[in-house]
Motif scaffolding. Structure first.
Motif, PDB file in Angstrom:
ATOM      1  N   ASP A 174       0.732  -0.944  -0.047  1.00 42.92           N
ATOM      2  CA  ASP A 174      -0.161   0.117  -0.067  1.00 42.92           C
ATOM      3  C   ASP A 174       0.978   1.206   0.042  1.00 42.92           C
ATOM      4  O   ASP A 174       0.307   2.339  -0.118  1.00 42.92           O
ATOM      5  CB  ASP A 174      -0.936   0.056   1.191  1.00 42.92           C
ATOM      6  CG  ASP A 174      -0.416  -0.346   2.490  1.00 42.92           C
ATOM      7  OD1 ASP A 174       0.358  -1.116   2.654  1.00 42.92           O
ATOM      8  OD2 ASP A 174      -0.539   0.308   3.669  1.00 42.92           O
ATOM      9  N   ALA A 179       0.252   1.457  -9.766  1.00 43.77           N
ATOM     10  CA  ALA A 179       0.051   0.027 -10.148  1.00 43.77           C
ATOM     11  C   ALA A 179       1.498  -0.183 -10.947  1.00 43.77           C
ATOM     12  O   ALA A 179       2.081  -1.355 -11.118  1.00 43.77           O
ATOM     13  CB  ALA A 179      -1.173  -0.217 -11.191  1.00 43.77           C
ATOM     14  N   TRP A 182       3.868  -1.607  -8.844  1.00 46.20           N
ATOM     15  CA  TRP A 182       3.684  -3.144  -8.669  1.00 46.20           C
ATOM     16  C   TRP A 182       4.316  -3.880  -9.805  1.00 46.20           C
ATOM     17  O   TRP A 182       5.065  -5.046  -9.593  1.00 46.20           O
ATOM     18  CB  TRP A 182       2.106  -3.594  -8.471  1.00 46.20           C
ATOM     19  CG  TRP A 182       1.632  -2.959  -7.364  1.00 46.20           C
ATOM     20  CD1 TRP A 182       1.600  -1.631  -6.804  1.00 46.20           C
ATOM     21  CD2 TRP A 182       0.720  -3.686  -6.372  1.00 46.20           C
ATOM     22  NE1 TRP A 182       0.749  -1.617  -5.525  1.00 46.20           N
ATOM     23  CE2 TRP A 182       0.354  -2.571  -5.300  1.00 46.20           C
ATOM     24  CE3 TRP A 182       0.428  -4.868  -6.399  1.00 46.20           C
ATOM     25  CZ2 TRP A 182      -0.788  -3.179  -4.533  1.00 46.20           C
ATOM     26  CZ3 TRP A 182      -0.579  -5.210  -5.451  1.00 46.20           C
ATOM     27  CH2 TRP A 182      -1.173  -4.514  -4.479  1.00 46.20           C
ATOM     28  N   GLN A 204      -1.060  -5.870   1.630  1.00 46.03           N
ATOM     29  CA  GLN A 204      -1.232  -4.249   1.940  1.00 46.03           C
ATOM     30  C   GLN A 204      -1.988  -4.503   3.295  1.00 46.03           C
ATOM     31  O   GLN A 204      -3.204  -4.417   3.099  1.00 46.03           O
ATOM     32  CB  GLN A 204      -1.711  -3.447   0.984  1.00 46.03           C
ATOM     33  CG  GLN A 204      -2.670  -4.153   0.234  1.00 46.03           C
ATOM     34  CD  GLN A 204      -3.139  -3.138  -0.979  1.00 46.03           C
ATOM     35  OE1 GLN A 204      -2.593  -2.027  -1.208  1.00 46.03           O
ATOM     36  NE2 GLN A 204      -3.906  -3.618  -2.026  1.00 46.03           N
ATOM     37  N   THR A 222      -8.410  -7.437  -1.022  1.00 45.55           N
ATOM     38  CA  THR A 222      -7.406  -6.339  -1.070  1.00 45.55           C
ATOM     39  C   THR A 222      -6.161  -6.378  -0.427  1.00 45.55           C
ATOM     40  O   THR A 222      -5.186  -5.993  -0.521  1.00 45.55           O
ATOM     41  CB  THR A 222      -7.970  -4.850  -0.759  1.00 45.55           C
ATOM     42  OG1 THR A 222      -9.413  -5.055  -1.639  1.00 45.55           O
ATOM     43  CG2 THR A 222      -7.148  -3.888  -0.952  1.00 45.55           C
ATOM     44  N   ARG A 299      -3.987  -8.027  -8.676  1.00 45.78           N
ATOM     45  CA  ARG A 299      -4.519  -6.873  -9.520  1.00 45.78           C
ATOM     46  C   ARG A 299      -6.137  -6.726  -9.545  1.00 45.78           C
ATOM     47  O   ARG A 299      -6.694  -5.641  -9.532  1.00 45.78           O
ATOM     48  CB  ARG A 299      -4.048  -6.824 -10.581  1.00 45.78           C
ATOM     49  CG  ARG A 299      -2.491  -6.752 -10.687  1.00 45.78           C
ATOM     50  CD  ARG A 299      -1.613  -6.773 -11.991  1.00 45.78           C
ATOM     51  NE  ARG A 299      -2.038  -5.565 -12.700  1.00 45.78           N
ATOM     52  CZ  ARG A 299      -1.539  -5.254 -13.862  1.00 45.78           C
ATOM     53  NH1 ARG A 299      -0.416  -6.090 -14.378  1.00 45.78           N
ATOM     54  NH2 ARG A 299      -1.700  -4.234 -14.533  1.00 45.78           N
ATOM     55  N   GLN A 302      -7.978  -4.992  -6.894  1.00 45.93           N
ATOM     56  CA  GLN A 302      -7.987  -3.463  -7.021  1.00 45.93           C
ATOM     57  C   GLN A 302      -8.897  -3.230  -8.255  1.00 45.93           C
ATOM     58  O   GLN A 302      -9.485  -2.004  -8.185  1.00 45.93           O
ATOM     59  CB  GLN A 302      -6.302  -3.176  -7.248  1.00 45.93           C
ATOM     60  CG  GLN A 302      -5.712  -3.442  -6.092  1.00 45.93           C
ATOM     61  CD  GLN A 302      -4.243  -2.552  -6.443  1.00 45.93           C
ATOM     62  OE1 GLN A 302      -3.689  -2.876  -7.497  1.00 45.93           O
ATOM     63  NE2 GLN A 302      -3.617  -1.924  -5.260  1.00 45.93           N
TER      64      GLN A 302
END
Length: 377
Positions: A174, A179, A182, A204, A222, A299, A302
């Protein structure tokens, strides 16, 4: 033994004939890498405190218990055991080498999570190395922004080959800015640490996220805890005997729902496996929870709320057309995003690489995935 204290020989759950031996998941990583947060994310509850008193920190062993949940047992090298009144930042461990914590977490039944404390000087003893090498599953925790440092590589290089039962978990995701960070970090870690780990996962696990995860599947996804719990469950299935005895249903319906979700996930994964270029996908239910799948399914957790927000914003278009938006295709840089709304309360989506995607096959696969929706929890 660890810090002079043997890990307890845990018996099968009371009243469960034919129960399999517990799967030992060892959570390790350098000093303050986020090991406790990873365990809390798996548990869906903030059980382990964030301790800064390195000198007095024991190893932790956490397991599910139908009875006695909440007990905190301190095991001493002398063989004695005492119960602590509370487990938080103020707990006096009294020199105990091992703190055993019983929690109510049916989704990890048959599993023991062991957190190894690492000294701040980076010197890892023989006992810690032996526990890592003997783990049924090793979760190596590394801070995402500085993942896979030379000191970490030196530690893992001292272990025997165990790639198929090792996962690198990138904590504090987080804190990453976007992105693309990541993607960049994951690509580098896969390239540099691939010989040591079969998978890369992001976590996160801020305290507020973990608290929300207790009752919110989306928050759990998440946090990254759901993916890790799935990896643990998959490892346990692989280690199961060919004809295992099935334990009796617990005195709740949670296991039945969990099995239904697991079966649905397996069906979806089989369909998704046929898609070249798949990045990730998701299937959401009425409660907003997301069943994520695909090579980069972290992913999907998110993407799901962002897609929901985008679809909900099509109200004016739907009003003008007199019909609901049922299918959407978006080009996002090198990716394609396919979305189907099989019902007003759910979504199914795929994120794919444009240069490797057969659109007709992808649309057919997405319709199959969306057809049955999510089982009720």
């Amino acid at each position: 033994m660890f810090l002079g204290q043997p890990l307890p020989d845990l018996d099968p759950a009371p009243g469960r004939s034919g129960a399999r031996p517990r799967l030992r998941v060892v959570v390790a990583g350098e000093f303050r890498s986020g090991k406790s947060s990873v365990i809390n994310a798996i548990l869906r509850q903030p059980v382990l405190p964030m301790l800064s008193r390195q000198a007095s920190r024991p190893a932790f062993l956490v397991r599910h218990a139908w009875e006695g949940a909440g007990a905190v047992l301190l095991h001493h090298g002398s063989g004695g055991t005492e119960q602590a009144a509370v487990l938080d930042e103020t707990t006096d461990f009294g020199g105990a080498g091992l703190c055993e914590v019983l929690v109510k977490a049916p989704h990890i039944e048959g599993v023991e999570l062991v957190e190894l404390p690492f000294p701040c000087d980076g010197q890892v003893g023989d006992e810690a190395r032996a526990l890592m090498a003997g783990a049924d599953l090793l979760l190596w925790v590394s801070i995402a922004s500085q993942a896979w440092r030379l000191s970490e590589k030196a530690i893992l290089s001292q272990l025997p080959p165990m790639r198929e039962r090792a996962v690198i978990v990138l904590s504090r995701a987080d804190k990453l800015r976007c992105a693309s960070d990541w993607d960049r970090i994951e690509e580098r870690v896969q390239r540099e640490a691939g010989p040591h780990f079969a998978a890369v996962a992001f976590v996160q696990a801020a305290r507020e996220t973990i608290r929300a995860a207790a009752a919110d599947d989306h928050a759990w996804a998440t946090s990254g805890g759901q993916i890790l719990a799935d990896l643990v469950a998959e490892r346990r299935r692989r280690m199961a005997p060919e004809t295992p005895s099935l334990p009796a249903d617990p005195p709740h319906d949670t296991h039945r729902a969990s099995r239904a979700v697991a079966a649905r996930r397996q069906e979806i994964e089989q369909v998704a496996a046929s898609l070249a270029g798949l990045v990730c996908g998701g299937l959401t239910g009425p409660d907003g929870g997301c069943l994520a799948f695909g090579p980069e399914r972290h992913r999907a957790a998110q993407l799901a709320p962002a897609i929901r927000s985008y679809i909900d914003g099509q109200g004016a278009l739907e009003a003008a057309a007199g019909a609901a938006v049922e299918e959407t295709t978006l080009r996002l840089g090198p990716h394609l995003l396919l979305v189907i709304r099989p019902a007003s309360s759910g979504l199914a989506f795929l994120l794919l690489r444009q240069d490797r995607t057969n659109m007709a096959l992808a649309q057919t696969a997405l319709r199959r995935i969306a057809a049955d929706g999510l089982p009720e929890a």
